[in-house]
Design a protein around this motif. Structure first.
Motif, PDB file in Angstrom:
ATOM      1  N   ILE A  59     -16.884  62.957  -7.986  1.00 52.96           N
ATOM      2  CA  ILE A  59     -17.657  63.358  -6.904  1.00 52.96           C
ATOM      3  C   ILE A  59     -17.659  61.316  -6.299  1.00 52.96           C
ATOM      4  O   ILE A  59     -18.167  60.772  -5.997  1.00 52.96           O
ATOM      5  CB  ILE A  59     -18.971  62.755  -7.802  1.00 52.96           C
ATOM      6  CG1 ILE A  59     -19.580  61.383  -8.691  1.00 52.96           C
ATOM      7  CG2 ILE A  59     -19.737  63.732  -7.921  1.00 52.96           C
ATOM      8  CD1 ILE A  59     -20.637  61.501  -8.632  1.00 52.96           C
ATOM      9  N   ARG A  60     -16.138  60.717  -7.036  1.00 49.42           N
ATOM     10  CA  ARG A  60     -15.349  60.078  -6.465  1.00 49.42           C
ATOM     11  C   ARG A  60     -16.397  60.335  -4.609  1.00 49.42           C
ATOM     12  O   ARG A  60     -16.299  58.922  -4.355  1.00 49.42           O
ATOM     13  CB  ARG A  60     -13.812  60.264  -5.870  1.00 49.42           C
ATOM     14  CG  ARG A  60     -13.061  58.746  -6.293  1.00 49.42           C
ATOM     15  CD  ARG A  60     -13.579  57.544  -6.099  1.00 49.42           C
ATOM     16  NE  ARG A  60     -12.842  57.456  -7.696  1.00 49.42           N
ATOM     17  CZ  ARG A  60     -13.787  57.340  -9.165  1.00 49.42           C
ATOM     18  NH1 ARG A  60     -14.923  55.900  -8.322  1.00 49.42           N
ATOM     19  NH2 ARG A  60     -13.549  56.618  -9.966  1.00 49.42           N
ATOM     20  N   HIS A  61     -15.578  60.694  -3.718  1.00 54.76           N
ATOM     21  CA  HIS A  61     -16.627  60.478  -2.805  1.00 54.76           C
ATOM     22  C   HIS A  61     -17.853  60.386  -1.897  1.00 54.76           C
ATOM     23  O   HIS A  61     -17.698  59.156  -1.530  1.00 54.76           O
ATOM     24  CB  HIS A  61     -15.898  61.475  -1.601  1.00 54.76           C
ATOM     25  CG  HIS A  61     -17.099  62.876  -1.618  1.00 54.76           C
ATOM     26  ND1 HIS A  61     -16.744  63.144  -3.048  1.00 54.76           N
ATOM     27  CD2 HIS A  61     -18.270  62.847  -2.066  1.00 54.76           C
ATOM     28  CE1 HIS A  61     -17.836  64.508  -3.434  1.00 54.76           C
ATOM     29  NE2 HIS A  61     -18.725  64.676  -2.010  1.00 54.76           N
ATOM     30  N   ALA A  62     -18.766  60.250  -2.997  1.00 53.13           N
ATOM     31  CA  ALA A  62     -19.533  59.780  -3.143  1.00 53.13           C
ATOM     32  C   ALA A  62     -19.976  58.515  -4.008  1.00 53.13           C
ATOM     33  O   ALA A  62     -20.801  57.369  -3.328  1.00 53.13           O
ATOM     34  CB  ALA A  62     -20.512  60.524  -3.910  1.00 53.13           C
ATOM     35  N   ILE A  63     -18.925  57.880  -4.577  1.00 50.47           N
ATOM     36  CA  ILE A  63     -19.279  57.226  -5.663  1.00 50.47           C
ATOM     37  C   ILE A  63     -18.446  55.601  -4.314  1.00 50.47           C
ATOM     38  O   ILE A  63     -19.238  54.442  -4.646  1.00 50.47           O
ATOM     39  CB  ILE A  63     -18.741  56.869  -6.591  1.00 50.47           C
ATOM     40  CG1 ILE A  63     -19.897  57.892  -7.461  1.00 50.47           C
ATOM     41  CG2 ILE A  63     -17.925  54.830  -7.180  1.00 50.47           C
ATOM     42  CD1 ILE A  63     -18.777  57.874  -8.603  1.00 50.47           C
ATOM     43  N   ASP A  64     -17.443  55.910  -3.987  1.00 55.66           N
ATOM     44  CA  ASP A  64     -17.096  55.044  -2.394  1.00 55.66           C
ATOM     45  C   ASP A  64     -17.715  54.884  -1.407  1.00 55.66           C
ATOM     46  O   ASP A  64     -17.393  53.659  -1.329  1.00 55.66           O
ATOM     47  CB  ASP A  64     -15.922  55.694  -2.214  1.00 55.66           C
ATOM     48  CG  ASP A  64     -14.477  55.544  -3.873  1.00 55.66           C
ATOM     49  OD1 ASP A  64     -15.036  54.863  -4.266  1.00 55.66           O
ATOM     50  OD2 ASP A  64     -13.460  56.195  -3.144  1.00 55.66           O
ATOM     51  N   ALA A  65     -18.666  56.064  -1.294  1.00 54.10           N
ATOM     52  CA  ALA A  65     -19.405  55.462   0.239  1.00 54.10           C
ATOM     53  C   ALA A  65     -20.872  54.557   0.291  1.00 54.10           C
ATOM     54  O   ALA A  65     -21.007  54.079   0.398  1.00 54.10           O
ATOM     55  CB  ALA A  65     -19.914  57.207   0.855  1.00 54.10           C
ATOM     56  N   HIS A  66     -20.757  54.284  -1.547  1.00 57.40           N
ATOM     57  CA  HIS A  66     -22.164  54.293  -2.022  1.00 57.40           C
ATOM     58  C   HIS A  66     -21.324  52.435  -1.537  1.00 57.40           C
ATOM     59  O   HIS A  66     -20.744  51.442  -2.349  1.00 57.40           O
ATOM     60  CB  HIS A  66     -22.480  54.329  -3.785  1.00 57.40           C
ATOM     61  CG  HIS A  66     -23.874  52.609  -3.751  1.00 57.40           C
ATOM     62  ND1 HIS A  66     -24.295  53.129  -2.850  1.00 57.40           N
ATOM     63  CD2 HIS A  66     -23.287  51.828  -4.940  1.00 57.40           C
ATOM     64  CE1 HIS A  66     -25.049  51.999  -3.804  1.00 57.40           C
ATOM     65  NE2 HIS A  66     -24.758  51.762  -5.176  1.00 57.40           N
ATOM     66  N   MET A  67     -22.597  51.245  -0.837  1.00 57.80           N
ATOM     67  CA  MET A  67     -21.841  50.182  -0.773  1.00 57.80           C
ATOM     68  C   MET A  67     -22.856  48.707  -1.430  1.00 57.80           C
ATOM     69  O   MET A  67     -22.739  47.811  -1.144  1.00 57.80           O
ATOM     70  CB  MET A  67     -21.461  50.504   0.569  1.00 57.80           C
ATOM     71  CG  MET A  67     -20.444  50.791   1.282  1.00 57.80           C
ATOM     72  SD  MET A  67     -19.051  50.016   0.434  1.00 57.80           S
ATOM     73  CE  MET A  67     -17.518  50.357   1.691  1.00 57.80           C
ATOM     74  N   GLU A  68     -23.995  49.748  -1.179  1.00 55.76           N
ATOM     75  CA  GLU A  68     -24.968  48.051  -1.805  1.00 55.76           C
ATOM     76  C   GLU A  68     -24.458  48.122  -3.034  1.00 55.76           C
ATOM     77  O   GLU A  68     -24.255  48.087  -4.329  1.00 55.76           O
ATOM     78  CB  GLU A  68     -26.477  48.823  -1.692  1.00 55.76           C
ATOM     79  CG  GLU A  68     -26.293  50.035  -0.103  1.00 55.76           C
ATOM     80  CD  GLU A  68     -27.063  48.434   0.898  1.00 55.76           C
ATOM     81  OE1 GLU A  68     -27.332  47.511   0.157  1.00 55.76           O
ATOM     82  OE2 GLU A  68     -26.150  49.084   1.986  1.00 55.76           O
ATOM     83  N   SER A  69     -25.250  46.979  -2.898  1.00 53.97           N
ATOM     84  CA  SER A  69     -25.252  45.913  -4.655  1.00 53.97           C
ATOM     85  C   SER A  69     -25.960  47.037  -5.564  1.00 53.97           C
ATOM     86  O   SER A  69     -25.738  46.837  -6.505  1.00 53.97           O
ATOM     87  CB  SER A  69     -25.285  44.652  -4.935  1.00 53.97           C
ATOM     88  OG  SER A  69     -26.359  43.583  -3.705  1.00 53.97           O
ATOM     89  N   ILE A  70     -27.617  46.805  -5.426  1.00 52.33           N
ATOM     90  CA  ILE A  70     -28.257  47.724  -6.296  1.00 52.33           C
ATOM     91  C   ILE A  70     -28.481  48.925  -5.390  1.00 52.33           C
ATOM     92  O   ILE A  70     -28.743  49.415  -4.492  1.00 52.33           O
ATOM     93  CB  ILE A  70     -29.634  46.631  -5.816  1.00 52.33           C
ATOM     94  CG1 ILE A  70     -29.009  45.300  -6.992  1.00 52.33           C
ATOM     95  CG2 ILE A  70     -30.812  47.580  -7.333  1.00 52.33           C
ATOM     96  CD1 ILE A  70     -30.212  44.240  -6.951  1.00 52.33           C
ATOM     97  N   PRO A  71     -28.518  50.073  -6.267  1.00 49.80           N
ATOM     98  CA  PRO A  71     -28.529  50.137  -8.088  1.00 49.80           C
ATOM     99  C   PRO A  71     -26.530  49.608  -7.759  1.00 49.80           C
ATOM    100  O   PRO A  71     -25.242  50.349  -6.883  1.00 49.80           O
ATOM    101  CB  PRO A  71     -28.930  50.845  -8.336  1.00 49.80           C
ATOM    102  CG  PRO A  71     -28.670  52.294  -7.534  1.00 49.80           C
ATOM    103  CD  PRO A  71     -29.126  51.388  -6.011  1.00 49.80           C
ATOM    104  N   ALA A  72     -26.354  48.857  -8.725  1.00 51.28           N
ATOM    105  CA  ALA A  72     -24.809  48.904  -9.307  1.00 51.28           C
ATOM    106  C   ALA A  72     -23.891  50.284 -10.335  1.00 51.28           C
ATOM    107  O   ALA A  72     -24.830  50.746 -10.948  1.00 51.28           O
ATOM    108  CB  ALA A  72     -24.475  47.893 -10.466  1.00 51.28           C
ATOM    109  N   VAL A  73     -23.595  50.126  -9.760  1.00 50.70           N
ATOM    110  CA  VAL A  73     -22.704  51.926 -10.581  1.00 50.70           C
ATOM    111  C   VAL A  73     -21.410  51.213 -11.260  1.00 50.70           C
ATOM    112  O   VAL A  73     -20.590  51.233 -10.580  1.00 50.70           O
ATOM    113  CB  VAL A  73     -21.862  52.795  -9.024  1.00 50.70           C
ATOM    114  CG1 VAL A  73     -21.371  54.053  -9.416  1.00 50.70           C
ATOM    115  CG2 VAL A  73     -23.036  53.073  -7.985  1.00 50.70           C
ATOM    116  N   LEU A  74     -21.301  51.537 -12.381  1.00 51.40           N
ATOM    117  CA  LEU A  74     -20.712  51.576 -13.832  1.00 51.40           C
ATOM    118  C   LEU A  74     -19.311  52.247 -14.310  1.00 51.40           C
ATOM    119  O   LEU A  74     -20.631  52.895 -14.500  1.00 51.40           O
ATOM    120  CB  LEU A  74     -20.982  50.282 -14.267  1.00 51.40           C
ATOM    121  CG  LEU A  74     -21.728  48.415 -13.972  1.00 51.40           C
ATOM    122  CD1 LEU A  74     -22.274  48.289 -14.683  1.00 51.40           C
ATOM    123  CD2 LEU A  74     -20.682  48.268 -13.215  1.00 51.40           C
TER     124      LEU A  74
END
Length: 119
Positions: A74-89
């Motif tokens: 789901i790389r496209h969804a992760i790359d689209a997330h630009m907020e700091s919270i929630p942090a995605v690790l």
């Protein structure tokens, strides 16, 4: 959630999720939705992406841990997330080692600095 901390959510293989659940991260929100997803062979990419997006929308989640091999799905969804919270690790799994070159957060962090910043 007044007076309570934020949660850690986990999307991963059975071993990863079980380990974190044994560590005490398992919770259900007021709608009885868990803060984890065990990804198995028959789990669809759509289900993984929908769960990831639902975790992003929850105000009680501060960190989303996801096995890197699942993040690749789901790389496209992760790359689209630009907020700091929630942090995605992105974290390794027993079967799949961590590859820093695939980590979205690390790539973004490298782009923020130049070689001169470290001299």
């Amino acid at each position: 959630m007044a007076g309570r901390g934020k949660l850690i959510a986990v999307i991963g293989d059975e071993d990863t999720v079980t380990g974190f659940l044994l560590g005490g991260i398992g919770e259900l929100n007021k709608n009885r939705k868990p803060n984890f997803l065990v990804v198995e062979k028959d789990t669809s990419i759509t289900e993984i992406e929908e769960t990831f997006k639902s975790f992003l929308a929850r105000s009680d989640i501060a960190i989303i841990l996801i096995n890197q091999f699942i993040a690749e799905m789901i790389r496209h969804a992760i790359d689209a997330h630009m907020e700091s919270i929630p942090a995605v690790l992105e974290i390794p799994s027993k079967e799949h080692p961590y590859d820093a070159s695939k980590d979205s957060i690390l790539r973004r962090a490298k782009g923020m600095f130049s070689a001169e910043d470290f001299r």
